[in-house]
Design an enzyme around this catalytic site. Structure first.
Site, PDB file in Angstrom:
ATOM      1  N   LYS A  83      43.453  37.894  34.036  1.00  0.00           N
ATOM      2  CA  LYS A  83      42.981  39.229  34.404  1.00  0.00           C
ATOM      3  C   LYS A  83      44.028  39.869  35.316  1.00  0.00           C
ATOM      4  O   LYS A  83      44.451  39.257  36.318  1.00  0.00           O
ATOM      5  CB  LYS A  83      41.668  39.075  35.156  1.00  0.00           C
ATOM      6  CG  LYS A  83      40.654  40.175  34.977  1.00  0.00           C
ATOM      7  CD  LYS A  83      39.368  39.709  35.670  1.00  0.00           C
ATOM      8  CE  LYS A  83      38.262  40.710  35.565  1.00  0.00           C
ATOM      9  NZ  LYS A  83      37.113  40.312  36.395  1.00  0.00           N
TER      10      LYS A  83
HETATM   11  O1  G3P Z   1      34.132  41.301  37.686  1.00  0.00           O
HETATM   12  C1  G3P Z   1      34.305  42.617  38.005  1.00  0.00           C
HETATM   13  C2  G3P Z   1      33.054  43.441  38.186  1.00  0.00           C
HETATM   14  O2  G3P Z   1      32.055  43.067  37.302  1.00  0.00           O
HETATM   15  C3  G3P Z   1      32.638  43.649  39.592  1.00  0.00           C
HETATM   16  O3  G3P Z   1      31.330  44.138  39.738  1.00  0.00           O
HETATM   17  O4  G3P Z   1      29.314  44.575  41.104  1.00  0.00           O
HETATM   18  O5  G3P Z   1      31.494  44.023  42.249  1.00  0.00           O
HETATM   19  O6  G3P Z   1      31.160  46.216  41.116  1.00  0.00           O
HETATM   20  P1  G3P Z   1      30.796  44.780  41.123  1.00  0.00           P
END
Ligand code: G3P
Length: 218
Positions: A83
């Site tokens: 990633k």
């Molecule tokens: O893995 C990346 C993403 O899904 C992060 O989510 O909830 O931290 O905005 P969030």
């Protein structure tokens, strides 16, 4: 639509994998920072458990460093997807790693043009963050529709991986829009199982059955 778990916690991943509903896992530095132990070992165990794509994010920022780090992450297991963040260096690293046969997930996507550029340099996945767009008062899912339309029109093989998912509504909309993957925190996956009418209905079925058995036994 494939389901990935957005977590670095093996204990959360194991029951989902055992149930047969999990196609892959996404991690990020914030998620892995919550886990104790060697992160490479954790990623290896996740790969062995899921037997599907597992995103592992670089923590360097120059293209050269991201390429080296990405190559090293890819050596952990064949299921690793590297990633990289959507930056100019991330785009360069994506191109180099993809050309080397390493699958890349370009993350922190907040616009359709970012997704388009990532697809042009061979990203296997793009990760648009819908919840964080909602957080700033926009409609994150509109971005998914735009990206799916662009990728379909140009027939890019890059998969649209909906990230930053906060509720089952995001999942339903992603599926209807034709997204390839939705990555969800385990708590959101848990919500997908729940419906009060299922619980009430099952209770009634079992109660009626037991009543009939008791009557028949008289
Ligand atoms: O893995 C990346 C993403 O899904 C992060 O989510 O909830 O931290 O905005 P969030």
């Amino acid at each position: 639509m494939k389901l990935f778990a957005d977590t670095g916690n093996l204990k959360e991943i194991e029951p989902l994998a055992a149930m047969g509903i999990l196609d892959g896992v996404t991690t990020n530095p914030s998620l892995l920072a919550k886990e104790s132990g060697d992160y490479r070992q954790i990623l290896k165990q996740i790969c062995q458990t899921v037997q599907g794509p597992v995103s592992a994010e670089v923590v360097t920022t120059s293209a050269a460093d991201m390429i080296n780090e990405g190559k090293s992450l890819a050596k952990i297991d064949d299921h690793i997807v590297v990633k990289v963040p959507f930056t100019r260096d991330g785009v360069k690293a994506c191109r180099a790693l993809s050309s080397d046969g390493i699958r890349v997930n370009v993350t922190l996507i907040f616009s359709a043009t970012q997704a388009w550029l990532a697809a042009k340099v061979g990203a296997s996945y793009v990760s648009p963050f819908v919840g964080r767009l909602d957080d700033i008062g926009t409609t994150g899912m509109n971005l998914i529709r735009e990206i799916v339309d662009i990728f379909d029109a140009a027939e890019y093989p890059t998969e649209v991986l909906v990230a930053s998912v906060r509720s089952p509504i995001h999942i339903v909309e992603a599926g209807r829009m034709g997204a390839d993957v939705v990555t969800c925190p385990p708590a959101v996956i848990e919500q997908c199982f729940k419906h009060p009418l299922t619980d009430i209905g099952l209770e009634k079925f079992l109660e009626d059955w037991e009543k009939a058995q008791a009557t028949a036994a008289r």
